[in-house]
Design a protein around this motif. Structure first.
Motif, PDB file in Angstrom:
ATOM      1  N   GLN A  28       0.824  -1.204   0.000  1.00  0.00           N
ATOM      2  CA  GLN A  28       0.000   0.000   0.000  1.00  0.00           C
ATOM      3  C   GLN A  28       0.866   1.265   0.000  1.00  0.00           C
ATOM      4  OE1 GLN A  28      -2.441  -0.805   3.426  1.00  0.00           O
ATOM      5  NE2 GLN A  28      -3.999  -1.864   2.213  1.00  0.00           N
ATOM      6  N   HIS A  35       1.980   5.853  -7.366  1.00  0.00           N
ATOM      7  CA  HIS A  35       0.826   6.574  -7.891  1.00  0.00           C
ATOM      8  C   HIS A  35       1.074   8.079  -7.926  1.00  0.00           C
ATOM      9  CE1 HIS A  35      -3.414   8.047  -7.839  1.00  0.00           C
ATOM     10  NE2 HIS A  35      -3.503   7.114  -8.768  1.00  0.00           N
ATOM     11  N   TYR A  48      -2.827   8.941   2.647  1.00  0.00           N
ATOM     12  CA  TYR A  48      -3.128   8.248   1.388  1.00  0.00           C
ATOM     13  C   TYR A  48      -3.697   6.853   1.662  1.00  0.00           C
ATOM     14  CZ  TYR A  48      -2.576   6.087  -3.161  1.00  0.00           C
ATOM     15  OH  TYR A  48      -2.818   5.421  -4.339  1.00  0.00           O
ATOM     16  N   GLU A  51      -7.247   7.102   2.975  1.00  0.00           N
ATOM     17  CA  GLU A  51      -8.217   7.473   1.945  1.00  0.00           C
ATOM     18  C   GLU A  51      -8.421   6.367   0.907  1.00  0.00           C
ATOM     19  OE1 GLU A  51      -6.759  11.119   0.223  1.00  0.00           O
ATOM     20  OE2 GLU A  51      -6.844  12.140   2.159  1.00  0.00           O
ATOM     21  N   GLN A  52      -7.343   5.761   0.441  1.00  0.00           N
ATOM     22  CA  GLN A  52      -7.419   4.812  -0.662  1.00  0.00           C
ATOM     23  C   GLN A  52      -7.738   3.380  -0.234  1.00  0.00           C
ATOM     24  OE1 GLN A  52      -7.251   5.636  -3.972  1.00  0.00           O
ATOM     25  NE2 GLN A  52      -7.287   7.698  -3.133  1.00  0.00           N
TER      26      GLN A  52
END
Length: 151
Positions: A28, A35, A48, A51-52
């Motif tokens: 992750q 990304h 991040y 959220e993702q």
């Protein structure tokens, strides 16, 4: 398969080949860096992942993950900003030498280049003449990218 998926698969296989494991949390964090086109701090990576992936990570865990990814040559730590960026040579199997980072001061976009060994030798010799020993020849150069300069 997307480019990021291919990079993740290669990173996982490279770790396995060295007897290491790219755990879910490590994946992750690496995914977040791949990304992003800019360097991220540990705290930006925590945000991040929340959220993702709806994954809550502690700062110390992220720092340990980043240390692991750095040891596996999957990420680089930018010394000046204390942020991290995915290595642009993940798919390569050979050593790439000393990285040079071009960092846009407006949008924070980063590009990684490799400094030729002759240049490093010259820089080290110059430092030595001045009574200094180069500890880390990694270069981080403050720039403005073409998109920002043209906008």
């Amino acid at each position: 398969m997307s480019n990021i998926d291919a990079l993740m698969e290669h990173a996982e296989q490279s770790c396995k080949a060295r007897g290491k494991q790219l755990t879910v949390k490590r994946k992750q964090v690496l995914y977040g860096l791949l990304h992003s086109e800019k360097a991220l701090s540990a705290y930006e990576l925590i945000d991040y992942c929340k959220e993702q992936f709806d994954q809550s990570l502690q700062a110390m865990s992220v720092y340990r993950i980043l240390e692991f990814l750095e040891q596996e040559h999957l990420v680089h730590k930018l010394k000046v900003s204390n942020k991290y960026v995915a290595c642009s040579h993940i798919l390569c199997e050979h050593e790439h030498g000393v990285p040079q980072f071009l960092i846009c001061s407006k949008c924070n976009k980063i590009r990684e280049l490799t400094i030729e060994q002759g240049m490093i030798t010259h820089l080290q010799a110059n430092a030595r003449q001045e009574g200094f020993t180069v500890i880390s020849p990694q270069l981080e150069i403050n720039c403005v990218c073409d998109e920002c300069i043209n906008s």
